[in-house]
Design a protein around this motif. Structure first.
Motif, mmCIF file in Angstrom:
data_model
loop_
_atom_site.group_PDB
_atom_site.id
_atom_site.type_symbol
_atom_site.label_atom_id
_atom_site.label_comp_id
_atom_site.label_asym_id
_atom_site.label_seq_id
_atom_site.Cartn_x
_atom_site.Cartn_y
_atom_site.Cartn_z
ATOM 1 N N ASP A 1 0.824 -1.208 0.000
ATOM 2 C CA ASP A 1 0.000 0.000 0.000
ATOM 3 C C ASP A 1 0.860 1.260 0.000
ATOM 4 O O ASP A 1 0.608 2.209 0.737
ATOM 5 C CB ASP A 1 -0.960 0.004 1.190
ATOM 6 C CG ASP A 1 -0.264 -0.271 2.523
ATOM 7 O OD1 ASP A 1 0.974 -0.459 2.526
ATOM 8 O OD2 ASP A 1 -0.961 -0.300 3.556
ATOM 9 N N HIS B 1 3.917 7.561 6.501
ATOM 10 C CA HIS B 1 2.987 6.477 6.812
ATOM 11 C C HIS B 1 1.726 6.986 7.504
ATOM 12 O O HIS B 1 1.594 8.167 7.826
ATOM 13 C CB HIS B 1 3.677 5.418 7.674
ATOM 14 C CG HIS B 1 4.102 5.928 9.024
ATOM 15 N ND1 HIS B 1 3.337 5.761 10.147
ATOM 16 C CD2 HIS B 1 5.208 6.609 9.428
ATOM 17 C CE1 HIS B 1 3.948 6.305 11.185
ATOM 18 N NE2 HIS B 1 5.091 6.827 10.784
ATOM 19 N N LEU C 1 -1.327 7.031 6.194
ATOM 20 C CA LEU C 1 -2.291 7.695 5.310
ATOM 21 C C LEU C 1 -3.582 6.909 5.177
ATOM 22 O O LEU C 1 -4.572 7.438 4.692
ATOM 23 C CB LEU C 1 -1.671 7.923 3.924
ATOM 24 C CG LEU C 1 -0.387 8.777 3.892
ATOM 25 C CD1 LEU C 1 0.112 8.949 2.464
ATOM 26 C CD2 LEU C 1 -0.632 10.140 4.536
ATOM 27 N N GLY C 2 -3.586 5.628 5.602
ATOM 28 C CA GLY C 2 -4.810 4.832 5.529
ATOM 29 C C GLY C 2 -5.837 5.247 6.559
ATOM 30 O O GLY C 2 -7.031 5.163 6.317
ATOM 31 N N CYS D 1 -9.722 11.204 7.408
ATOM 32 C CA CYS D 1 -8.606 11.297 6.472
ATOM 33 C C CYS D 1 -7.389 11.939 7.127
ATOM 34 O O CYS D 1 -7.509 12.895 7.894
ATOM 35 C CB CYS D 1 -9.005 12.123 5.244
ATOM 36 S SG CYS D 1 -10.274 11.334 4.227
ATOM 37 N N HIS E 1 2.710 6.064 2.210
ATOM 38 C CA HIS E 1 2.337 4.753 2.726
ATOM 39 C C HIS E 1 0.945 4.816 3.356
ATOM 40 O O HIS E 1 0.739 5.512 4.349
ATOM 41 C CB HIS E 1 3.378 4.321 3.767
ATOM 42 C CG HIS E 1 3.224 2.921 4.247
ATOM 43 N ND1 HIS E 1 4.006 2.389 5.254
ATOM 44 C CD2 HIS E 1 2.389 1.918 3.869
ATOM 45 C CE1 HIS E 1 3.661 1.135 5.468
ATOM 46 N NE2 HIS E 1 2.664 0.827 4.651
ATOM 47 N N TRP E 2 0.016 4.057 2.775
ATOM 48 C CA TRP E 2 -1.366 4.042 3.275
ATOM 49 C C TRP E 2 -1.524 2.965 4.351
ATOM 50 O O TRP E 2 -2.446 2.142 4.299
ATOM 51 C CB TRP E 2 -2.333 3.812 2.114
ATOM 52 C CG TRP E 2 -2.650 5.069 1.366
ATOM 53 C CD1 TRP E 2 -3.767 5.854 1.493
ATOM 54 C CD2 TRP E 2 -1.843 5.712 0.369
ATOM 55 N NE1 TRP E 2 -3.699 6.932 0.649
ATOM 56 C CE2 TRP E 2 -2.520 6.875 -0.058
ATOM 57 C CE3 TRP E 2 -0.602 5.432 -0.201
ATOM 58 C CZ2 TRP E 2 -2.009 7.742 -1.023
ATOM 59 C CZ3 TRP E 2 -0.093 6.278 -1.155
ATOM 60 C CH2 TRP E 2 -0.794 7.418 -1.564
ATOM 61 N N LYS F 1 -7.677 1.873 2.464
ATOM 62 C CA LYS F 1 -6.803 1.745 1.310
ATOM 63 C C LYS F 1 -7.326 2.633 0.179
ATOM 64 O O LYS F 1 -8.538 2.721 -0.027
ATOM 65 C CB LYS F 1 -6.712 0.296 0.839
ATOM 66 C CG LYS F 1 -6.224 -0.661 1.938
ATOM 67 C CD LYS F 1 -4.891 -0.204 2.545
ATOM 68 C CE LYS F 1 -4.494 -1.031 3.755
ATOM 69 N NZ LYS F 1 -3.303 -0.489 4.458
ATOM 70 N N PRO F 2 -6.436 3.264 -0.570
ATOM 71 C CA PRO F 2 -6.895 4.255 -1.556
ATOM 72 C C PRO F 2 -7.793 3.668 -2.634
ATOM 73 O O PRO F 2 -8.761 4.316 -3.055
ATOM 74 C CB PRO F 2 -5.585 4.805 -2.144
ATOM 75 C CG PRO F 2 -4.545 3.774 -1.827
ATOM 76 C CD PRO F 2 -4.964 3.153 -0.538
ATOM 77 N N CYS G 1 -10.139 10.085 0.235
ATOM 78 C CA CYS G 1 -9.480 11.147 0.978
ATOM 79 C C CYS G 1 -8.640 11.953 -0.013
ATOM 80 O O CYS G 1 -8.254 11.446 -1.072
ATOM 81 C CB CYS G 1 -8.576 10.559 2.056
ATOM 82 S SG CYS G 1 -9.468 9.754 3.408
ATOM 83 N N ASP H 1 -5.606 10.259 -1.452
ATOM 84 C CA ASP H 1 -5.826 9.150 -2.381
ATOM 85 C C ASP H 1 -5.677 9.592 -3.831
ATOM 86 O O ASP H 1 -5.376 8.771 -4.711
ATOM 87 C CB ASP H 1 -7.215 8.546 -2.168
ATOM 88 C CG ASP H 1 -7.390 7.967 -0.771
ATOM 89 O OD1 ASP H 1 -6.365 7.720 -0.094
ATOM 90 O OD2 ASP H 1 -8.552 7.780 -0.346
ATOM 91 N N TRP I 1 -2.373 8.754 -5.231
ATOM 92 C CA TRP I 1 -2.160 7.341 -5.553
ATOM 93 C C TRP I 1 -2.731 6.988 -6.922
ATOM 94 O O TRP I 1 -2.146 6.188 -7.666
ATOM 95 C CB TRP I 1 -2.804 6.477 -4.464
ATOM 96 C CG TRP I 1 -2.669 4.994 -4.675
ATOM 97 C CD1 TRP I 1 -1.662 4.186 -4.221
ATOM 98 C CD2 TRP I 1 -3.588 4.134 -5.370
ATOM 99 N NE1 TRP I 1 -1.887 2.873 -4.606
ATOM 100 C CE2 TRP I 1 -3.056 2.826 -5.318
ATOM 101 C CE3 TRP I 1 -4.790 4.354 -6.055
ATOM 102 C CZ2 TRP I 1 -3.697 1.726 -5.912
ATOM 103 C CZ3 TRP I 1 -5.427 3.271 -6.651
ATOM 104 C CH2 TRP I 1 -4.889 1.977 -6.566
#
Length: 374
Positions: A197, A313, A315-316, A324, A336-337, A342-343, A353, A356, A359
């Protein structure tokens, strides 16, 4: 008729995403290598393989990236990797396949020597699609990629895994990073391990070249984090256990981005050290999370500190839009999510978010009725 409040909300969201993308561009301007325009068009790949669970799933074939003039000459035989090869290890499974493909795409796009990369993918023998199926899928999407898919036997670690606060953390594949020194050929003495991710927006050669000193692993470390929360009161109250950190300054690090000295790992049996802590956990319950705490017990205070830019990290966050996460200030080389959200899931649900949107340009997956994200 669309309400004024709805229009305002949409405008605010667009403005937030625009500002975020512009900010990231300026933060990474010095990091991102320019890639020459390729004449080969991006081709569409429509899969009817049953493992996808649907006949209308499509991927795009990734562009073919070539080395710059300054890149070293690679080995000419299948078994000789050569001194200029950068080894990257990741796990592969159906749930995170879309993320893995986006991660590989981002790495190829931003490195100056894409032909010098060799990817080692670890896939579970007990899951569908099987490792051979995943190998065919990767080969179709990345025809020029040098890689191998390895079969991971869940039984190696299954009996060592204790229950966790989240069921997903109990997946044996999460523990595959512990066994890389045995899975990969002994000629591979150094590897970058990455979670699925992530996206990389810098030249991964820079991460490869970091010094580990006398340590077996390197990662961005965070000494401001509350390290005690990763272990139970039982652990801290038992001096037989907690003395593992005596004379050290243990700091949190995320195991989703690591540079690993596999020669030292093999020589000093770090697999055995991690497994011994997992055995203690089965008996005494000294932590609640999955594969992270054993790494902290073995390497806390002994991991080489890598610049924080290599793991933006968290970001999930979680799956709710209002939770978010925003980017931390400073330069960024890897996003890093980590976390529940997950995006690709949030994008498909129409509730992404702002981060995302960073990504999505690397996403090579789409449904047949959707337009590809380029």
């Amino acid at each position: 008729m669309i309400g004024k409040a709805s229009v305002n909300a949409d405008m605010l969201r667009f403005q937030a995403v625009f500002v975020l993308i512009v900010a990231l561009f300026f933060l990474c301007t010095n990091a991102i290598r320019s890639i020459p325009e390729l004449e080969t068009p991006i081709k569409e790949y429509a899969s009817n393989i049953g493992v996808y669970g649907s006949d209308n799933v499509q991927y795009l074939e990734a562009p073919e990236y070539r080395n710059g003039d300054h890149c070293g000459v690679l080995g000419t035989t299948a078994t000789a990797y050569g001194p200029f090869v950068v080894h990257v290890a990741m796990t592969l499974d159906f749930e995170y396949l879309r993320g893995s493909i986006a991660a590989v795409h981002s790495i190829l796009k931003h490195t100056s020597c894409p032909e010098n990369l060799y990817f080692h993918f670890i896939a579970s023998e007990s899951k569908t699609p099987k490792p051979d199926d995943l190998s065919r899928i990767i080969k179709t999407i990345f025809p020029s990629l040098d890689f191998r898919v390895y079969s991971f036997d869940d039984r190696v670690v299954k009996n060592l895994i204790s229950y966790s606060v989240r069921e997903a953390l109990e997946d044996p594949l999460n523990y595959a990073r512990t066994y890389l020194a045995e899975i990969l050929d002994s000629s591979v003495t150094r590897v970058i391990y990455l979670d699925s991710d992530i996206i990389v927006v810098d030249d991964i050669q820079k991460l490869w070249s970091v010094s580990l000193g006398s340590t077996a692993i390197g990662a961005p470390v965070y000494c401001h984090a509350n390290f005690t929360k990763y272990f139970t009161d039982r652990f801290w109250s038992d001096s037989r256990l907690s003395r593992v950190f005596d004379g050290k300054k243990p700091c949190y690090f995320n195991t989703g981005v690591m540079v690993m000295d596999l020669a030292k790992w093999r020589r000093e049996d770090y697999r055995g050290r991690i497994e011994r802590w997992m055995e203690i956990q089965k008996e005494e319950r000294i932590y609640d999370l999955g594969s992270l705490p054993p790494f902290l017990l073995v390497f806390g205070g002994d991991a080489a500190a890598i610049d924080h830019r290599w793991n933006q990290h968290g970001l999930g966050g979680n799956n709710r839009v209002h939770s978010c996460r925003s980017l931390h200030p400073g330069p960024i080389s890897l996003l890093h999510w980590s976390g529940k959200g997950k995006p690709w899931v949030r994008l498909d649900a129409g509730e992404p978010c702002p981060v995302d949107e960073l990504w999505s340009p690397y996403d090579l997956y789409r449904h047949s009725k959707e337009q590809p994200r380029l």
